[in-house]
Design a protein around this motif. Structure first.
Motif, short mmCIF file in Angstrom:
data_model
loop_
_atom_site.label_atom_id
_atom_site.label_comp_id
_atom_site.label_asym_id
_atom_site.label_seq_id
_atom_site.Cartn_x
_atom_site.Cartn_y
_atom_site.Cartn_z
N UNK A 141 6.83 -7.62 32.22
CA UNK A 141 8.08 -7.81 32.95
C UNK A 141 9.04 -9.08 32.62
N UNK A 142 9.92 -8.82 31.89
CA UNK A 142 10.95 -10.00 31.37
C UNK A 142 12.29 -9.91 32.12
N UNK A 143 12.59 -10.81 32.54
CA UNK A 143 14.04 -11.00 32.97
C UNK A 143 14.80 -12.02 31.88
N UNK A 144 15.80 -11.47 31.25
CA UNK A 144 16.36 -12.35 30.17
C UNK A 144 17.91 -13.05 30.42
N UNK A 145 17.67 -14.31 30.04
CA UNK A 145 18.94 -15.24 30.21
C UNK A 145 19.79 -14.90 28.83
N UNK A 146 20.92 -14.66 29.02
CA UNK A 146 21.84 -14.46 27.76
C UNK A 146 22.09 -15.80 26.91
N UNK A 147 22.27 -15.64 25.65
CA UNK A 147 22.55 -17.05 24.94
C UNK A 147 23.81 -17.60 25.50
N UNK A 150 4.83 -9.40 24.93
CA UNK A 150 3.49 -8.66 24.96
C UNK A 150 3.31 -7.45 23.50
N UNK A 151 4.22 -7.88 22.52
CA UNK A 151 3.86 -7.03 21.38
C UNK A 151 2.63 -7.19 20.69
N UNK A 152 1.89 -8.23 20.79
CA UNK A 152 0.57 -8.54 20.04
C UNK A 152 -0.34 -7.57 20.92
N UNK A 153 -0.30 -7.75 22.16
CA UNK A 153 -1.18 -6.91 22.98
C UNK A 153 -0.97 -5.57 22.92
N UNK A 154 0.21 -5.02 22.62
CA UNK A 154 0.36 -3.47 22.50
C UNK A 154 -0.25 -3.22 21.37
N UNK A 155 -0.03 -4.15 20.24
CA UNK A 155 -0.72 -3.74 18.86
C UNK A 155 -2.25 -3.96 18.57
N UNK A 156 -2.78 -4.85 19.45
CA UNK A 156 -4.26 -4.78 19.70
C UNK A 156 -4.70 -3.88 20.18
N UNK A 157 -4.17 -3.41 21.45
CA UNK A 157 -4.73 -2.04 22.35
C UNK A 157 -4.53 -1.02 21.58
N UNK A 158 -3.91 -0.84 20.49
CA UNK A 158 -3.81 0.36 19.61
C UNK A 158 -4.52 0.19 18.33
N UNK A 159 -5.37 -0.78 18.20
CA UNK A 159 -5.96 -1.17 17.04
C UNK A 159 -7.03 -0.06 16.41
N UNK A 160 -7.62 0.79 17.39
CA UNK A 160 -8.44 1.86 16.82
C UNK A 160 -7.47 3.46 17.40
N UNK A 161 -6.29 3.31 17.69
CA UNK A 161 -5.49 4.32 17.78
C UNK A 161 -5.77 4.85 19.41
N UNK A 162 -6.35 4.25 20.30
CA UNK A 162 -6.75 4.48 21.55
C UNK A 162 -5.72 4.21 22.46
N UNK A 163 -4.53 3.74 22.28
CA UNK A 163 -3.38 3.28 23.25
C UNK A 163 -2.88 4.81 23.78
N UNK A 193 7.84 0.62 19.78
CA UNK A 193 7.30 1.77 19.18
C UNK A 193 6.68 1.58 18.03
N UNK A 194 7.56 0.67 17.23
CA UNK A 194 6.54 0.21 15.88
C UNK A 194 5.38 -0.55 16.14
N UNK A 195 5.36 -1.07 17.28
CA UNK A 195 3.93 -1.94 17.58
C UNK A 195 2.66 -0.96 17.97
N UNK A 196 3.17 0.08 18.73
CA UNK A 196 2.39 0.97 19.45
C UNK A 196 2.36 2.28 19.04
N UNK A 197 2.81 3.43 19.66
CA UNK A 197 2.37 4.78 19.40
C UNK A 197 3.55 5.57 19.23
N UNK A 198 4.81 5.04 18.54
CA UNK A 198 5.79 5.78 17.89
C UNK A 198 6.90 5.89 18.53
N UNK A 199 8.12 6.38 18.05
CA UNK A 199 9.09 6.70 19.00
C UNK A 199 9.07 7.87 19.50
#
Length: 258
Positions: free
Chosen positions: A223-229, A125-138, A185-191
């Motif tokens: 939501x993501x459920x991760x399998x380990x390597x 979902x990183x691309x969606x977060x970046x796009x949503x904040x494209x105008x600084x309105x996230x 944080x880097x994709x969206x509104x910061x740490x």
């Protein structure tokens, strides 16, 4: 594309196996930069790569791009040098929690016209977060991470909220467990503005990450459920796949989600 990798751990081995043995999309690992040449002789023989312990020789070995797949200390030591000559994919995203280093990387990349690529790692979902904040309105982003209690050294039955606060605070207190908050944080509104809840749960065996965001665009939940390597229980399979996916995106002239 000829790839150079800093490090020789599980993700580096995964990339070599997928590219060398399965011939993925004309990707090939040509060079490895390691601390101990003797230790990795067999790995080099198995995958047909050349070993280097000198960073300048490594960068001049005919590679097109560098994948940093070592650790935070190696990323901080070598990435600025790499950017003088090559583009780089950074896996040890924790290095960028240091704002001074993040700014140094930005400036060196800009000076030498080389890009820095940050795979999405264990979340989506990183691309969606970046796009949503494209105008600084996230307006808000919340990451809820649920992990097996033993991974935090917690001897509990059931679940326990062990942290609630900003991503900046989470990164400081749990540097080995919350790298996903850095890329988010880097994709969206910061740490400082990204919120993090961390839950230790004795009933789960995998890492769970949920991202909730709201803004003028509306709202979203991932939501993501991760399998380990299979070769490294401490690294999610999705994190390894995100590196390979980044390399493949760089090869194609159709860029999806960029």
């Amino acid at each position: 594309m000829k790839i150079g990798i800093i490090g020789a751990g599980s993700i580096a081995t995964f990339i070599m196996e997928e590219t060398q043995q399965k011939q993925k999309d004309e990707l090939t690992v040509k060079s490895l930069f390691v601390r101990n040449l003797k230790k990795y002789e067999q790995l080099a023989a198995d995958y047909g790569v050349e070993l280097f312990d000198d960073i300048d020789q490594f960068l001049d070995s005919g590679i097109d791009i560098v994948v940093e797949a070592a650790n935070v200390a190696a990323a901080q030591q070598f990435v600025p040098k790499v950017l003088e000559k090559k583009e780089v994919i950074i896996i040890s995203i924790g290095a960028l929690a240091d704002e001074a280093f993040l700014e140094e990387v930005r400036q060196v990349g800009k000076q030498y016209n080389h890009s820095i690529y940050l795979p999405s790692g264990a979340i989506g979902g990183i691309d969606a977060i970046q796009n949503a904040n494209g105008l600084g309105e996230l307006k808000s982003v919340l990451l809820t991470t649920r992990k097996p209690a033993h991974s935090f050294g917690e001897n509990i039955v059931g679940e326990k909220v062990i942290f609630q606060g900003s991503a900046a605070e989470a990164i400081e207190k749990f540097p080995k467990n919350i790298n996903v908050s850095i890329i988010l944080s880097l994709a969206g509104i910061g740490v400082e503005n990204t919120k993090v809840d961390i839950i230790a749960d004795s009933t789960v065996t995998k890492n769970h990450h949920q991202i909730q965001a709201e803004g003028t665009f509306g709202s979203m939940t991932f939501q993501i459920e991760n399998e380990p390597m299979p070769t490294n229980a401490n690294t999610s399979m999705l994190a390894a796949l995100s590196v390979l996916g980044t390399l493949k995106k760089l090869q194609t002239n159709i860029k999806i989600g960029l």
